[in-house]
Design a protein around this motif. Structure first.
Motif, short mmCIF file in Angstrom:
data_model
loop_
_atom_site.label_atom_id
_atom_site.label_comp_id
_atom_site.label_asym_id
_atom_site.label_seq_id
_atom_site.Cartn_x
_atom_site.Cartn_y
_atom_site.Cartn_z
N UNK A 37 30.96 -13.08 -19.66
CA UNK A 37 30.89 -11.75 -19.07
C UNK A 37 32.18 -11.04 -19.43
N UNK A 38 32.03 -9.82 -20.00
CA UNK A 38 33.20 -9.04 -20.40
C UNK A 38 33.11 -7.64 -19.79
N UNK A 39 34.23 -6.97 -19.78
CA UNK A 39 34.26 -5.60 -19.25
C UNK A 39 33.56 -4.66 -20.22
N UNK A 40 33.16 -3.52 -19.72
CA UNK A 40 32.53 -2.51 -20.57
C UNK A 40 33.50 -2.05 -21.65
N UNK A 41 34.77 -1.93 -21.31
CA UNK A 41 35.78 -1.53 -22.29
C UNK A 41 35.87 -2.53 -23.44
N UNK A 42 35.86 -3.83 -23.10
CA UNK A 42 35.90 -4.86 -24.14
C UNK A 42 34.65 -4.81 -25.00
N UNK A 43 33.50 -4.61 -24.38
CA UNK A 43 32.24 -4.50 -25.12
C UNK A 43 32.30 -3.31 -26.08
N UNK A 44 32.78 -2.16 -25.59
CA UNK A 44 32.90 -0.98 -26.45
C UNK A 44 33.84 -1.24 -27.62
N UNK A 45 34.93 -1.97 -27.38
CA UNK A 45 35.87 -2.30 -28.45
C UNK A 45 35.20 -3.18 -29.51
#
Length: 86
Positions: A37-45
């Protein structure tokens, strides 16, 4: 990386979401890793990096085509098979 069992992730879902904002959290089921599970920010990166890689490869392909630095598909796959056999 923090890790939780699937049961812990289920029972501590709110905490899981908070932890994932700081760093990826691995989820294990029966002692084996099954997801992260990752943050939305990490996913966007990650998605931005994938797009950059695709754009870079596309640019390189276009340059190769303009320079006639191409090969036919059959030759490509024959060479690829030779690499796997060696």
């Amino acid at each position: 990386m923090d890790a939780l069992s699937a049961n812990e992730a289920k029972t501590q879902f709110g905490d899981l979401l908070l932890r994932a904002q700081r760093a990826p959290v691995q989820i294990n089921k029966n002692g084996k890793p099954v997801s992260v599970v990752i943050s939305m920010e990490e996913y966007d990166n990650i998605e931005a990096l994938k797009l950059q890689l695709l754009q870079s490869r596309t640019s390189q392909c276009m340059a190769d085509i303009q320079e006639s630095n191409t090969s036919d598909g059959e030759s490509f796959f024959n060479e690829l098979e030779q690499v796997n056999l060696d």
